[in-house]
Design a protein around this motif. Structure first.
Motif, short mmCIF file in Angstrom:
data_model
loop_
_atom_site.label_atom_id
_atom_site.label_comp_id
_atom_site.label_asym_id
_atom_site.label_seq_id
_atom_site.Cartn_x
_atom_site.Cartn_y
_atom_site.Cartn_z
N ARG A 15 0.86 -1.28 -0.04
CA ARG A 15 0.02 -0.09 0.13
C ARG A 15 1.12 1.28 -0.10
O ARG A 15 0.38 2.27 0.36
N GLY A 16 2.29 1.17 -0.20
CA GLY A 16 3.03 2.28 -0.22
C GLY A 16 3.31 2.93 1.00
O GLY A 16 3.56 4.20 0.86
N GLY A 17 3.18 2.04 2.09
CA GLY A 17 3.35 2.62 3.29
C GLY A 17 2.39 3.50 3.86
O GLY A 17 2.65 4.14 4.80
N SER A 18 1.29 3.54 3.19
CA SER A 18 0.14 4.59 3.67
C SER A 18 -1.25 3.76 3.79
O SER A 18 -1.35 2.83 3.24
N MET A 19 -1.95 4.36 4.78
CA MET A 19 -3.21 3.85 4.97
C MET A 19 -4.39 4.52 4.32
O MET A 19 -5.51 4.43 4.69
N SER A 20 -3.67 5.35 3.43
CA SER A 20 -4.90 6.52 2.84
C SER A 20 -5.83 5.91 1.80
O SER A 20 -6.90 6.27 1.57
N GLY A 21 -5.55 4.53 1.48
CA GLY A 21 -6.40 3.74 0.67
C GLY A 21 -7.49 2.98 1.20
O GLY A 21 -7.97 2.34 0.58
N GLU A 22 -7.66 3.21 2.29
CA GLU A 22 -8.74 2.40 3.08
C GLU A 22 -10.07 2.51 2.59
O GLU A 22 -10.63 3.68 2.00
N PRO A 23 -10.98 1.47 2.56
CA PRO A 23 -12.29 1.69 1.98
C PRO A 23 -13.14 2.62 2.50
O PRO A 23 -13.14 2.86 3.82
N VAL A 34 -8.82 -3.38 4.13
CA VAL A 34 -8.11 -2.67 5.30
C VAL A 34 -8.94 -1.52 5.86
O VAL A 34 -9.51 -0.71 4.80
N LEU A 35 -9.09 -1.43 6.91
CA LEU A 35 -9.81 -0.64 7.75
C LEU A 35 -9.04 0.07 8.90
O LEU A 35 -8.63 -0.36 9.85
N GLY A 36 -8.70 1.38 8.57
CA GLY A 36 -7.83 2.11 9.57
C GLY A 36 -6.56 1.43 9.58
O GLY A 36 -5.52 1.02 8.78
N SER A 37 -6.11 0.98 10.81
CA SER A 37 -4.84 0.28 11.03
C SER A 37 -5.03 -1.40 10.90
O SER A 37 -4.25 -1.83 11.30
#
Length: 511
Positions: A15-23, A34-37
């Protein structure tokens, strides 16, 4: 935790080290999302307000349960507030028999709303009741824990309002089976200091119909005694396999709950054990139509449960019915030791008798060779160990009392307390027998032995047990009110709902 680290590294690099792609809320959550962390691993089930997933923290690998509010409810401010209220309520009660909620997350417009909860492994009471009948001791153990959890909720002014078998989860903790966790405080109600309910308007029927109290089914105001009625419903179902009132139509069920007395309980449990009359009376008091006729507190119900006589399984059939892990396994050494001593004594006596006979025979032959018929050399008799076989000594040996363990063979006493670690004390002598789980061999006796089971922070319990055969005793302990009061001073505050990005230091997995 190498596998978990590898899993987290793969997830983050993908995910490129980011969580910005969460649904977002419009995208259906499924296993692998993936939801949050957290990455969702397994879909566990669905309730009236949300869906529950088993999830794993991406960086730390900790497994949790995520309860995600349904999209149609996440757009309703009232539902979101009730959802957050559940997290706040659970943290306010802060009890070991209530499911723990670590965090509450509101992602804001277009995002998801969810709670991070402890992950429980086991099964619900409802599923267990469909699989097998419960023994009286097991019913008592479960019931005391339910009362402890709800009593703690009532102590801080919270009424659950939806107590049913499916909201009671049985897991195992520190070797203790049937460890109860009360779930779903989503429709719980707070009482103000004056005792007036807050949070829901009267006239709204909330709860599961088959387990509602009469006042709840009628849409009237409820208090802690409504939960006591629901507890009576669960006791009834554990004792006979079904709730007291059943109907196909909701209206018919409500009429039964409000107007009809519950059917009498059977004389025997589905397990075949006789139902103690005092337990049947306690259940019927909990199911009284008028709140004033019920026990007024769950402490009163707990006292009745703890005073209930529970016969420990002592017959071979009863012991055989236990699970293999619950059967006594320690070998009894007393009888084996006595048998060994008797064998040694018999062998020694035989050897001495043979030696004596040989000496006498030698003396007789020597005398006959000298022509002295009928006389025996006195020197030989003096050398012979005649004292071993002398009649008077033999009579004394027969009159000597047998060892105590042969007259009264030892029996095995097994004591389990819930929770474990309690001290078991003889009430008659004050002797400390040990710490639970306890396995101890005691002399067989016809008179029942009274034991006191004590654990700091819990109400002591006295039990009588017969020791005319192997016996097993199960003693559930209830927390003392003084312990609850002192614990209340250190009650944790629920985390405030957070929107958007979550700080790593506040994440439950980092605790």
């Amino acid at each position: 935790m190498g596998n978990d680290d590898l899993f987290a590294q793969t997830l983050l690099s993908g995910r490129g080290g980011s969580m910005s792609g969460e649904p977002r809320m419009g995208v259906e959550l499924r296993e692998g999302s993936v939801l949050g962390s957290y990455q969702l691993e397994t879909y566990l089930g669905e309730g009236s307000m949300g869906r529950v997933f088993q999830a794993r923290h991406a960086r730390l690998g900790r497994q949790v349960a995520l309860k995600v509010l349904k999209p149609e409810h996440a757009r309703d401010g009232g539902f979101v507030q009730r959802f957050f209220q559940e997290a706040r309520t659970v943290n306010q009660i802060n009890h070991e028999h209530i499911v723990e909620i670590f965090d509450f997350v509101d992602e804001g417009e277009g995002g998801h709303v969810y709670c991070v909860m402890e992950l429980l492994r086991g099964h619900g009471l409802g599923a267990l009741l469909k699989q097998e009948p419960l023994s009286l001791a097991r019913i008592q153990r479960i019931a005391v824990q339910v009362c402890a959890a709800l009593g703690a909720a009532h102590h801080v002014g919270v009424v659950h309002r939806d107590i049913k078998p499916d909201n009671l989860f049985l897991t195992q903790r520190a070797g203790q089976p049937d460890f109860v966790k009360v779930l779903d405080f989503g429709v719980a109600k707070h009482l103000s200091s004056e005792g007036a309910p807050t949070g829901t308007l009267d006239g709204t029927i909330i709860g599961t119909p088959a387990y509602m109290s009469p006042e709840q089914a009628a849409g009237l105001s409820v208090d802690a005694r409504s939960d006591i009625y629901a507890v009576g419903n669960i006791f009834y179902e554990m004792l006979c396999g079904h709730p007291p009132f059943q109907a196909e139509a909701f209206g018919q069920l409500v009429v039964q709950i409000i107007t009809q007395p519950p059917p009498p309980l059977p004389s025997h449990l589905p397990s075949g054990e006789p139902l103690p009359p005092q337990l049947a009376d306690l259940v019927m008091r909990c199911l009284a139509k008028e709140p004033e006729a019920r026990p007024q507190t769950l402490a009163e119900v707990t006292t009745g449960l703890l005073l209930m006589p529970v016969q420990a399984p002592s017959s071979p059939e009863a012991v055989a019915a236990l699970e293999a892990s619950e059967r006594p396994t320690r070998r009894m050494a007393a009888i084996a030791g006595a048998t060994r001593r008797r064998a040694v004594m018999a062998a020694g006596g035989g050897v001495l008798a043979l030696l004596t006979g040989a000496l006498l025979w030698t003396g007789m032959r020597s005398t006959n060779s000298k022509g002295s018929v009928g006389s025996v050399d006195e020197s030989l008799l003096a050398r012979a160990p005649v004292s071993v076989v002398a009649p008077q000594r033999e009579a004394e040996a027969r009159a000597e009392p047998l060892p105590l363990e042969l007259v009264h063979p030892a029996v095995r006493l097994t004591v389990h307390s819930f929770p474990e670690g309690a001290q078991v004390v003889r009430s008659d002598t004050g002797e400390v027998l040990g710490i639970t789980p306890l396995v101890r061999e005691l002399p067989r006796r016809e008179v029942p032995l009274t034991l006191k089971v004590e654990l700091a922070g819990y109400v002591s319990s006295e039990r009588s047990v017969r020791l005319d055969a192997h016996a097993e005793l199960e003693v559930p302990l209830a927390k003392s009110l003084t312990a609850k009061t002192s614990a209340k001073k250190g009650t944790r505050n629920a985390p405030a709902p957070r929107r958007g990005t979550r700080a790593a230091s506040a994440d439950p997995a980092s605790r």
